[in-house]
Design an enzyme around this catalytic site. Sequence first.
Site, short mmCIF file in Angstrom:
data_model
loop_
_atom_site.label_atom_id
_atom_site.label_comp_id
_atom_site.label_asym_id
_atom_site.label_seq_id
_atom_site.Cartn_x
_atom_site.Cartn_y
_atom_site.Cartn_z
N LYS A 192 129.98 54.18 38.36
CA LYS A 192 129.66 52.82 38.82
C LYS A 192 128.17 52.52 38.56
O LYS A 192 127.81 51.42 38.15
CB LYS A 192 129.99 52.66 40.30
CG LYS A 192 131.45 52.81 40.66
CD LYS A 192 132.35 51.74 40.09
CE LYS A 192 132.14 50.37 40.67
NZ LYS A 192 133.12 49.38 40.13
N TYR B 80 132.52 59.47 40.38
CA TYR B 80 132.87 58.06 40.64
C TYR B 80 131.60 57.21 40.77
O TYR B 80 131.42 56.22 40.05
CB TYR B 80 133.72 57.93 41.92
CG TYR B 80 133.76 56.50 42.46
CD1 TYR B 80 134.41 55.49 41.76
CD2 TYR B 80 133.14 56.15 43.68
CE1 TYR B 80 134.44 54.17 42.23
CE2 TYR B 80 133.16 54.85 44.15
CZ TYR B 80 133.81 53.86 43.43
OH TYR B 80 133.83 52.57 43.90
N THR C 42 129.36 49.18 44.12
CA THR C 42 129.52 49.84 45.41
C THR C 42 128.17 50.30 45.99
O THR C 42 127.20 50.50 45.24
CB THR C 42 130.45 51.07 45.23
OG1 THR C 42 130.29 51.96 46.32
CG2 THR C 42 130.13 51.86 43.97
N ASP C 43 128.15 50.52 47.31
CA ASP C 43 126.95 51.08 47.95
C ASP C 43 126.75 52.55 47.57
O ASP C 43 125.68 53.12 47.77
CB ASP C 43 127.01 50.94 49.48
CG ASP C 43 128.22 51.60 50.13
OD1 ASP C 43 129.07 52.15 49.40
OD2 ASP C 43 128.33 51.58 51.37
N GLU C 44 127.80 53.17 46.99
CA GLU C 44 127.72 54.61 46.68
C GLU C 44 126.72 54.90 45.56
O GLU C 44 126.28 56.03 45.40
CB GLU C 44 129.10 55.17 46.32
CG GLU C 44 130.08 54.99 47.47
CD GLU C 44 131.32 55.83 47.36
OE1 GLU C 44 131.29 56.89 46.71
OE2 GLU C 44 132.34 55.43 47.96
P1 NAD Z 1 142.01 50.07 43.63
O1 NAD Z 1 142.07 51.46 43.09
O2 NAD Z 1 142.88 49.72 44.79
O3 NAD Z 1 142.35 49.02 42.46
C1 NAD Z 1 141.85 49.15 41.16
C2 NAD Z 1 142.75 48.34 40.22
O4 NAD Z 1 142.16 48.38 38.92
C3 NAD Z 1 144.16 48.89 40.10
O5 NAD Z 1 145.11 47.85 40.25
C4 NAD Z 1 144.21 49.47 38.70
O6 NAD Z 1 145.49 49.40 38.09
C5 NAD Z 1 143.20 48.62 37.97
N1 NAD Z 1 142.58 49.29 36.80
C6 NAD Z 1 141.97 50.51 36.78
N2 NAD Z 1 141.50 50.78 35.55
C7 NAD Z 1 141.82 49.70 34.78
C8 NAD Z 1 141.61 49.38 33.42
N3 NAD Z 1 141.00 50.22 32.58
N4 NAD Z 1 142.07 48.20 32.95
C9 NAD Z 1 142.72 47.33 33.77
N5 NAD Z 1 142.97 47.58 35.07
C10 NAD Z 1 142.51 48.76 35.57
O7 NAD Z 1 140.49 49.79 43.94
P2 NAD Z 1 139.76 48.82 44.99
O8 NAD Z 1 139.48 49.58 46.20
O9 NAD Z 1 140.51 47.55 45.06
O10 NAD Z 1 138.36 48.59 44.24
C11 NAD Z 1 138.17 47.51 43.34
C12 NAD Z 1 136.71 47.51 42.86
O11 NAD Z 1 135.83 47.37 43.98
C13 NAD Z 1 136.28 48.78 42.16
O12 NAD Z 1 135.41 48.45 41.10
C14 NAD Z 1 135.50 49.56 43.21
O13 NAD Z 1 134.52 50.39 42.63
C15 NAD Z 1 134.87 48.41 43.97
N6 NAD Z 1 134.53 48.73 45.37
C16 NAD Z 1 135.51 49.20 46.22
C17 NAD Z 1 135.18 49.47 47.55
C18 NAD Z 1 136.24 49.96 48.52
O14 NAD Z 1 135.89 50.34 49.63
N7 NAD Z 1 137.52 49.94 48.17
C19 NAD Z 1 133.87 49.29 48.01
C20 NAD Z 1 132.90 48.80 47.10
C21 NAD Z 1 133.25 48.52 45.80
#
Ligand code: NAD
Length: 343
Positions: A158, A154, A129-131
């Site tokens: 990351k 969080y 993430t950008d965070e």
């Molecule tokens: P989300 O919370 O919607 O989905 C996360 C999924 O991971 C869920 O289905 C959960 O059940 C699963 N999960 C969590 N811990 C787990 C584990 N230990 N084993 C197996 N499954 C597990 O999140 P998202 O928004 O889809 O984000 C997905 C990824 O993208 C993350 O790594 C997040 O840091 C990264 N990201 C998200 C954003 C955003 O804006 N949403 C931006 C940049 C990066």
Amino acid sequence: MKKFIVTGGSGFIGSNLVKFLLKKKFFVINIDKLNYSANPYNLREIKKNKKYKFFKLDINKRNQIYNIFNKFKPDGVFNLAAETHVDRSIDNPKKFIESNIYGVYNLLEVLNKYCKKNKKKIKFIHISTDEVFGDLKKGERSDENFPYNPSSPYSASKASADLLIKSFVRTYKLPVIISNCCNNYGPNQFPEKFIPKLIYNIITNRPLPIYGKGKNSREWIHVKDHCEALLKIFLRGKIGETYNVGSKQNISNINLAKKLLKKIKIKSFKINKKVKIIFVKDRPGHDFRYALNSRKILKEMGWKTKITLDQGLSQTFDWYLHNKSFFNSVSKKLHVNRLGLKI
Ligand code: NAD
């Protein structure tokens, strides 16, 4: 036919990526432990697809994860399994350490063992993430070499995973690439996050809570654009490199809420009088501004976003409006966060 493992494939970005890869005729294996943010609605239409396999599993289950790698011998792995909500990380950091740091360490050990025993090429893309870059000054944009300065449990989890990966790439020569993306929005997003929360409250005639004075600014990308970038990174990205994935569409929270309301007013949807912006006590440690410099991916791969924020917000509102059952199938084990989320 290329085979991909997607971890966290039942969550927001993961489910969009799983469907995107299936549309491209790839074989997809989804590994997800199904925590609160995973929603069965997200993948309902592909359950019977013969090119799709699902394993309900925690990424920390090393032997079982290794067996899946060994059985399917994937061409690529996209790691999206993570705890993702900053507010929850403030209330309970432990889960973030377990999934976002220890979970990644576990996948790296699996990958290391797998690579030693298998000749077939594999690329592991870790979605970050950008965070991790923390609060940016006005006018500043973080490129891939910008120092890490995370502010919340969080973003610290990351950042830790990113550093661990970089060390494993250097020490054990593991085939890993990191992508650091800005804020995503689009279908299937758990409604504790800003945009689906606003839309849910608009549809159900509730006020729109905004932290502080709403001046905090984020860069927004439609999840479809992010999925395209991830596939490009798999196809063209160099092992050991990091790629920023941004849209250059930066906007403050208050202006985003206003823009969304303006978009909706153009449609025939009637906004109830109870739907109005209210300011609530700010989140502790709330970063003021994130902004990415994404020139590297543009220059090296020709990737850039296709969906403008205006188009994306309009499409996203329509999607939630026509998929109200998504909200009904959201986990009821809800954490009432500082924005007073209630479904
Ligand atoms: P989300 O919370 O919607 O989905 C996360 C999924 O991971 C869920 O289905 C959960 O059940 C699963 N999960 C969590 N811990 C787990 C584990 N230990 N084993 C197996 N499954 C597990 O999140 P998202 O928004 O889809 O984000 C997905 C990824 O993208 C993350 O790594 C997040 O840091 C990264 N990201 C998200 C954003 C955003 O804006 N949403 C931006 C940049 C990066």
